[in-house]
Enzyme design. Structure first.
Site, PDB file in Angstrom:
ATOM      1  N   ARG A 176      11.439 129.979   2.689  1.00 41.05           N
ATOM      2  CA  ARG A 176      11.621 128.984   3.750  1.00 41.05           C
ATOM      3  C   ARG A 176      12.717 127.999   3.359  1.00 41.05           C
ATOM      4  NH1 ARG A 176       6.640 125.869   5.822  1.00 41.05           N
ATOM      5  NH2 ARG A 176       8.148 125.300   7.447  1.00 41.05           N
ATOM      6  N   CYS A 235       8.565 118.521   2.257  1.00 42.75           N
ATOM      7  CA  CYS A 235       8.112 119.899   2.431  1.00 42.75           C
ATOM      8  C   CYS A 235       8.321 120.247   3.895  1.00 42.75           C
ATOM      9  CB  CYS A 235       6.660 120.050   1.987  1.00 42.75           C
ATOM     10  SG  CYS A 235       5.503 118.919   2.826  1.00 42.75           S
TER      11      CYS A 235
END
Length: 278
Positions: A176, A235
């Site tokens: 990601r 995040c």
């Protein structure tokens, strides 16, 4: 600074017994954590839900798990019976992924006496700790003074303006971070200049945190001399970044800054720059 972690053995021996918060959750199935809690939890543990209890109202541009208003978060804390000096231990079934958010939130509200059960429910069971299915009834306490935020944060405007002087650490999975996949947010990639530290890399194979010395060595390589006060953890939505905050404290490296909106907020505005690859 006391350790942010507590072992299963130390928890069993703790006196007075701390208030326990079960923070189990599943991003793909928001009801799964509560069902698992009802199937068996640490004795006396109260269930807390990531969306209902540990997050605020979403606007579409402030991320998937924005911080709650401090007044609302304080009311939630009082409703659980958390008062000054009352020890609290948080845990989950996901290697601390969600319990770390509860740890951070209570610290942010000024409640210092909170620790994360190292290894979570699995390490408790492995130590022959009992489980129960009965739901305890929380005993609320009268509201008390909530001091100014005790954990540092940065908003998206300040982060974008100060990128050149900050060390940004991204706690998402490497694929990601690199922008190879993006199952949740508006765009794939990462904040320019950010380096990757997948939160799972804080852990040993059994789900407990690595020893402080090992964490200190690994984070020092990422920080490259940058102080904790100039290090920003982010995040996808400000949840697993708390795991990296906790790991840095466990390593004795100080308390870094949390970017609560994280990639879900950053990527919601197509005018913000995006980087891909390593």
């Amino acid at each position: 600074m006391p350790s942010p972690l507590i072992s299963a053995a130390a928890l069993r021996a703790a006196s007075p017994a701390p208030l326990l918060l079960d923070c189990s959750f599943d991003l793909a199935d928001p009801g799964a954590g509560e069902r698992a809690y009802d199937a068996g939890h640490l004795p006396g543990a109260v269930y807390v839900h990531l969306d209902r209890d540990l997050s605020g109202t979403k606007t579409g541009t402030n991320g998937r798990h924005p911080l709650p208003a401090r007044e609302a978060a304080a009311a939630w804390m009082f409703s659980l019976g958390i008062a000054p000096g009352r020890p609290v231990v948080v845990y989950d079934r996901q290697n601390g992924m969600f319990a770390a958010r509860a740890w951070w939130l209570l610290r942010w509200l000024g409640h210092a006496d909170v620790a994360l059960l190292d290894g979570g429910l699995a390490t408790w069971v492995a130590a022959d700790g009992p489980l129960e299915t009965e739901r305890p009834v929380p005993q609320p306490v009268a509201p008390y003074r909530v001091n100014p935020p005790a954990m540092p944060t940065i908003d998206v405007t300040a982060l974008q303006a100060g990128l050149a002087g900050l060390r940004v650490i991204d706690a998402r999975a490497p694929e990601r971070y690199r922008g190879e996949v993006e199952p949740l947010d508006a765009a794939a990639g990462h904040i320019p200049g950010a380096v990757n530290r997948f939160f799972q890399h804080n852990l040993l194979p059994d789900g407990r945190f690595k020893p402080a010395e090992q964490l200190r060595e690994e984070y020092a390589a990422l920080l490259q001399g940058q102080a904790a006060s100039r290090t920003v953890m982010q995040c996808g939505s400000g949840v697993t970044a708390c795991h990296d905050v906790l790991a840095m404290e466990a390593a004795g490296l100080g308390t870094p800054v949390l970017y609560p909106g994280s990639w879900s907020e950053w990527s919601a505005d197509p005018s913000r720059p995006v980087a891909v690859g390593d």
